[in-house]
Design a protein around this motif. Structure first.
Motif, short mmCIF file in Angstrom:
data_model
loop_
_atom_site.label_atom_id
_atom_site.label_comp_id
_atom_site.label_asym_id
_atom_site.label_seq_id
_atom_site.Cartn_x
_atom_site.Cartn_y
_atom_site.Cartn_z
N UNK B 83 -12.31 -51.36 1.75
CA UNK B 83 -12.57 -50.58 2.98
C UNK B 83 -13.57 -51.32 3.88
N UNK B 84 -14.59 -51.95 3.21
CA UNK B 84 -15.58 -52.69 4.00
C UNK B 84 -14.90 -53.84 4.74
N UNK B 85 -14.04 -54.56 4.03
CA UNK B 85 -13.34 -55.68 4.68
C UNK B 85 -12.43 -55.19 5.79
N UNK B 86 -11.81 -54.06 5.53
CA UNK B 86 -10.91 -53.48 6.52
C UNK B 86 -11.70 -53.14 7.79
N UNK B 87 -12.86 -52.51 7.59
CA UNK B 87 -13.71 -52.11 8.72
C UNK B 87 -14.18 -53.35 9.49
N UNK B 88 -14.57 -54.34 8.72
CA UNK B 88 -15.06 -55.59 9.30
C UNK B 88 -14.01 -56.21 10.23
N UNK B 89 -12.74 -56.13 9.79
CA UNK B 89 -11.68 -56.83 10.52
C UNK B 89 -11.05 -55.99 11.63
N UNK B 90 -11.01 -54.67 11.44
CA UNK B 90 -10.16 -53.88 12.35
C UNK B 90 -10.88 -52.81 13.15
N UNK B 91 -12.14 -52.51 12.84
CA UNK B 91 -12.80 -51.38 13.51
C UNK B 91 -13.98 -51.85 14.34
N UNK B 92 -14.11 -51.29 15.55
CA UNK B 92 -15.31 -51.50 16.35
C UNK B 92 -16.02 -50.16 16.49
N UNK B 93 -17.35 -50.15 16.43
CA UNK B 93 -18.09 -48.89 16.45
C UNK B 93 -19.01 -48.82 17.66
N UNK B 94 -19.05 -47.64 18.28
CA UNK B 94 -20.09 -47.37 19.29
C UNK B 94 -20.76 -46.06 18.87
N UNK B 95 -22.09 -46.13 18.61
CA UNK B 95 -22.80 -44.95 18.09
C UNK B 95 -23.57 -44.24 19.20
N UNK B 96 -23.91 -42.99 18.94
CA UNK B 96 -24.69 -42.22 19.90
C UNK B 96 -26.07 -42.87 20.11
#
Lengths: 856, 232
Positions: B83-96
């Motif tokens: 899941x960590x690798x998946x997040x690293x490769x495919x997800x971008x985050x913008x936090x409050x």
């Protein structure tokens, strides 16, 4: 794409944190550096002492495999001549040595070794003519000039001497003239160190100086390993009555064993400093994790793996660990000089005369120190690093959950600690552990207790809040709750302080109990009014003979009611050389503290007068001999069994000794020498005046040291106190490391709570109340650490007294309970904690409420 | 549009938390499909489960049951490391709360996700510099986050979310910590850049104005995700 190395930006996350929190990084550095520094300095001191011992053994014994000895009076030199001319074709060299001091050589004890230069070459390398170590002109002077001695170029340089310089040698209280006939040029550093503290002279010179004309101390031999038994048998058949052939290594084995025990003791103490340092590192790393919970949460959310978070936390800790260890090595080298002085002083006082002028810097000590520092950092950082890594991203973001994880970890750690402490205590009580396992088990108790302490804090702080709130208002409620709520940071600090204080209590109680035992013991054994021995001789076991004229005058001295003589001498035995103490005090049977005895003191002494001996407790423990056993000693008539009539308490030396009746000793060994005397004076005599008069009158020929009973006791106790200087120094350093730990924890807490402090200020807390709150928190940590350290300190003292001392030195010591070490330790804990709170309190009080509340 | 072409397919997703010894359901049997390039807004009051929903999609949190398929991979069956690798490769985050790393400069913060993905540093830095220029922060690359205003920090966060070319950008109340005017600018920037890059954006918000920019608006209500009627 799979990555194995950390991304450069992740590395920056780690080291920039260290740079942006310089105070925390500095405190952690100090903790590691002090811990490593102490361990290295003690190791250097131990290594220097061990090397000095080996080198002095090497210098004196050389390559000899065996030696021929004949007890206190030595061998007739004709024995050597007979063996030399018997066609044995064995390397052999005569030796006669004598302890001397010289004002031109710093008044330090030196070994004057009388040798035959022509026989020396196979044994000791410093006279190797073929290597041109000694100029032949020097050897010529060696024979030709009376009182000619050789010394090393290093010693000559140190004391500004050269060939032809005149020396005054003090031998057996007499000042004799000597001359530097030549300088020995050592071929390497090791040879140079071996020659430190050694003067060489022709054997006839030493015979003349020591008044032992025609006598030899021993004949050194190198026996080939092939056919050795036959050679030994042949040699023994040629020896005169009373001479024995012994293995060279047996001479130093017992001393080596005992100094090893002493060194193990101080190594263990120094390691405790590092254990306290481990708590400090743990504290700092935990804080760094807590403070960056949001950053780690973000990193995890961005796809940084737990392994990478683990690497960041561990990596930055290891970076500080490496730098701290390197600083610690430097510190250890600097402190090493002081430690060498303390360690060699103790060894000189207690074990044997040794000169450690060179501080060796063994690579091994430095490598060991660096590895210890890094291992300590690794052990301390691995738990917080693992906790940072294992937390899922959401939890890393939540402060309260982190504290709840921390509390759960504390509960588990407390349980593990309780089990460790109990298992170690059971092992100490039930198993007959040797020295190093005993220390291991003691460390187990200490670390176990340190792990349980946070649990006690968690339970006690809410209760304390209930007690303090009615007394001092809301601050009394706030402070304990804060201490308890910030367990992840307060626990390690408290545990570290508790360990340091407990070690100090344990050490102080051990030393004070030991001292009280010695005082009680001296009260029983020192009953005469005046004591005398040759000046410069050992205070406890003087072996230098007093001139018979002085003794004759003493016998008839006005005011002397009764004079007693003592002969201290080393004799050979199957167990190695043993110290004999032969005296003629008819009341000595009543003036001993018996550990085990057959009958009353009078009956024991009657048995001694009839040929039995009494042996000291350390000797009985070391040789595993008991009441009713016989002890074998080599006498001029061959090996002889002496029945043991009692085992007595004795703190003279941990080597142990055998007491026998002086008349019996003289009859068996044919030695009339006396090395110490004591006297009872008539009632009403001014003892101090008599001592002064005796000192003046009896010292005309031979310098004697005559003391009153009270002076002898004071001198003995000052030697005792000097022996424990290094332990006290180590306790102080350990407490300092703990102080740094509390300071670090309090700083961490205050940084963490800046927002809360801002809110408190905003709702009306005065600067004074901010100070009070902070100091109350640190004071509570100090007080609880101090209180918990009291029972632990008592346990440590019991282990040190009952087990470690017995295993190390053979003494069984009883606890002399005193409240002072406990009260002092409690005060030290509170004072250290309050002191550590000053700077954080100052910072908190200065920050404006608005600024503080902006902090997140 | 068919399920076969969907970028993200969520089926029967449920999640509950334990609270005072009882399970409190947050998400109940949620189903959703998102087509490539789509911008979804998830509306809901505080505590309705919006953030939990985003956390499950990113693999930060684990569902009790259900499936989350992104580009043919089911997140629910992955272990933590995957899941960590998946997040690293495919997800971008913008936090409050922006959540920039305080010890890294602006450029380093933006470069980090690409670095983690294995992009050569120079290439990652070039891309980050370009993105920072797009969000109006050219020349601020060497600054540390504490020197920036809230709006500027969030612009850095947007650049960071796009720097490693993710499939999906998740934004959790991206304007929740900003004033109205700055919030509007940030929202416009986020929409413009994600659309320009052809990325999917799922945004949790309680701001109706922000939700108006989305292609589709969903509302989280009692653990269910229901479609909002299209607004004029």
């Amino acid at each position: 794409m799979k990555r194995t190395a950390l991304a450069p930006s992740l590395i920056k996350v780690g080291w920039r944190y260290l740079l942006t929190h310089p105070l925390q990084s500095l405190l952690m550095l100090v903790g590691i550096a002090l811990g490593v520094g102490v361990a290295v300095s003690v190791d250097i001191a131990n290594a220097s002492a061990a090397q000095a011992f080996e080198l002095s053994t090497e210098a004196v014994a050389g390559k000899a495999t065996h030696y021929i000895s004949a007890g206190p009076l030595g061998l007739d030199e004709q024995t050597y001549v007979a063996l030399r001319t018997a066609g044995l074709e064995l390397p052999m060299a005569p030796v006669l040595s004598q302890l001397v001091t010289s004002p031109q050589l710093g008044d330090a004890p030196l070994q004057l070794m009388g040798i035959d230069p022509f026989a020396e070459q196979p044994f000791r390398s410093y006279l190797a003519n073929d290597d041109q170590d000694t100029p032949s002109s020097a050897l010529g002077a060696f024979y030709a000039i009376p009182g000619a001695v050789l010394l090393s170029t290093d010693m000559a340089e140190q004391y500004g001497l050269s060939e032809g310089s005149m020396l005054e040698l003090n031998i057996n209280g007499m000042a004799l003239p000597a001359m530097v006939a030549g300088l020995l040029q050592p071929r390497d550093t090791l040879s140079a160190q071996a020659l430190q503290g050694l003067l060489l002279a022709d054997i006839s010179t030493v015979q003349e100086f020591s008044g032992r004309l025609g006598r030899l101390e021993r004949i050194d031999l190198i026996l080939p390993s092939a056919n050795r038994d036959a050679i030994i048998a042949d040699l023994e058949s040629r020896l005169p009555q009373g001479a024995v052939l012994l293995q060279s290594e047996s001479r130093n084995q017992s001393v080596e064993q005992m100094t090893t025990a002493f060194r193990t003791n101080i190594t263990a103490l120094s390691l405790l400093g590092l254990v306290v340092g481990v708590f400090l590192i743990y504290n700092t790393v935990t804080f760094s994790v807590v403070q960056r919970r949001q950053s780690f949460g973000t990193l995890r959310a961005l796809g940084v793996s737990s392994r990478e978070i683990f690497a960041i936390v561990l990596g930055e800790a290891m970076l500080v660990g490496i730098v701290g260890s390197l600083i610690g090595l430097g510190l250890g080298i600097l402190m090493g000089r002081g430690s060498v002085a303390l360690v060699s002083q103790t060894i000189n006082d207690v074990f044997y005369t040794m000169t450690v002028r060179e501080v060796s810097l063994p690579t091994q000590s430095l490598v060991k120190g660096a590895l210890l520092g890094m291992l300590a950092t690794f052990v301390a950082a691995i738990i917080p690093a693992w906790e940072a890594a294992k937390s899922p991203p959401r939890r890393t973001l939540s402060r309260s959950q982190l504290e709840s994880v921390s509390r759960r970890t504390l509960a588990q750690a407390s349980l593990a600690g309780a089990l460790l402490a109990v298992a170690s205590a059971v092992a100490l009580a039930r198993l007959n552990l040797q020295l190093i396992p005993s220390f291991g088990a003691m460390f187990g108790v200490v670390i176990g207790a340190a792990l349980v302490a946070p649990f006690i804090m968690q339970v006690s702080m809410p209760l304390l809040a209930r007690v303090l709130a009615p007394l001092i208002g809301p601050l009394g409620r706030l402070a304990p709750r804060e201490v308890s709520a910030s367990a992840s940071r307060t626990s390690p600090a408290m545990a570290a302080l508790m360990v340091a204080v407990a070690v100090t209590i344990g050490g102080s109680l051990m030393v004070s109990s030991f001292r009280a035992s010695v005082v009680d013991w001296m009260e029983v054994i020192l009953r005469d009014d005046v004591y005398g021995s040759v000046a410069g001789a050992s205070i406890s076991e003087p072996q230098e003979a007093i001139a018979p004229e002085a003794l004759e005058r003493l016998q008839t001295w006005p005011g002397i009611e009764e004079a007693h003589y003592l002969r201290n001498v080393m004799v050979d035995s199957p167990y190695g050389p043993l110290m004999l103490a032969a005296n003629n005090n008819p009341d000595d049977g009543e003036e001993q503290v018996y550990f085990e005895a057959e009958g009353t003191g009078t009956e024991v002494w009657q048995a001694v007068q009839n040929g039995a001996v009494i042996i000291s407790e350390p000797l009985a423990n070391r040789l595993e001999l008991g009441l009713g056993d016989n002890i074998v000693l080599y006498t001029p008539d061959g090996p002889r069994d002496f029945p043991i009539a009692a085992i007595f308490s004795d703190y003279t030396s941990s080597r142990g000794n055998i007491t026998l009746w002086l008349d019996n000793y003289r009859a068996i060994w044919g030695d009339q020498s006396v090395t110490a005397f004591s006297a009872v004076v008539r009632a009403g005599t001014d003892v101090d005046a008599m001592v002064a008069e005796l000192q003046r009158e009896l010292s005309s020929e031979q310098l004697l040291h005559i003391r009153s009973n009270s002076t002898l006791r004071a001198e003995s106790l000052s030697v005792f106190d000097r022996t424990f200087l290094i332990s006290s120094a180590l306790h102080i350093i350990t407490t300092n490391v703990a102080f740094v730990g509390v300071l670090s924890a309090m700083l961490s807490l205050q940084l963490e709570k800046q927002r809360q402090m801002g809110i408190l200020k905003a709702i009306g807390l005065t600067v004074c109340q901010i100070w009070s709150l902070t100091l109350l928190e640190t004071g509570l940590i100090g007080a609880l650490s101090g209180l918990l350290a009291l029972p632990l300190g008592y346990v440590i003292a019991q282990v040190l007294l009952g087990l470690i001392n017995r295993r190390s030195f053979g003494w069984t010591l009883r606890m002399h309970f005193e409240t002072q070490p406990f009260a002092e330790a409690l005060l030290v804990a509170i004072a250290a904690a309050l002191l550590a709170g000053l700077y954080p309190a100052w910072r908190a009080s200065r920050r404006s409420a608005a600024n503080a509340m902006r902090f997140d | 549009m068919s399920a076969l072409t969907a970028l993200l397919r969520i089926h029967g997703l449920s999640k509950s938390y334990e609270e005072a010894g009882q399970r409190r359901p947050i998400l109940r049997n949620v189903d959703l499909e998102i087509q490539p390039g789509e911008f979804i807004a998830v509306l809901g009051s505080s505590g309705s489960g919006k953030s939990t929903f985003l956390n499950l999609i990113s693999g930060i949190d684990l569902a009790d049951s259900g499936e989350i398929w992104l580009q043919g991979q089911n997140l629910v069956t992955m272990n933590e490391a995957e899941r960590t690798l998946f997040r690293r490769n495919h997800i971008g985050f913008v936090f409050q709360f922006f959540n920039l790393l305080p010890t890294l400069t602006v450029l380093e913060n933006v470069t980090l996700p690409a670095e983690l993905r294995g992009t050569p540093l120079k290439q990652a830095q070039a891309r980050a510099t370009e993105l920072l220029a797009q969000v109006g922060l050219a020349g601020r690359e060497g600054s540390f986050p504490d020197r920036l205003s809230g709006g500027e920090q969030q612009r850095v966060a947007i650049a960071r979310a796009l720097s490693h070319d993710p499939l999906l950008v998740l934004a959790d109340e991206p304007t929740g910590n900003l004033d109205e005017e700055t919030g509007a600018h940030i929202m416009a920037l986020l929409e413009q850049l994600t659309r320009q890059a052809g990325k999917n954006l799922i945004m949790a918000t309680h701001n109706l104005e922000n939700a108006r920019l989305a292609d589709r608006t969903l509302r989280m209500h009692e653990g269910k995700l229901v479609s909002e009627p299209a607004r004029p």
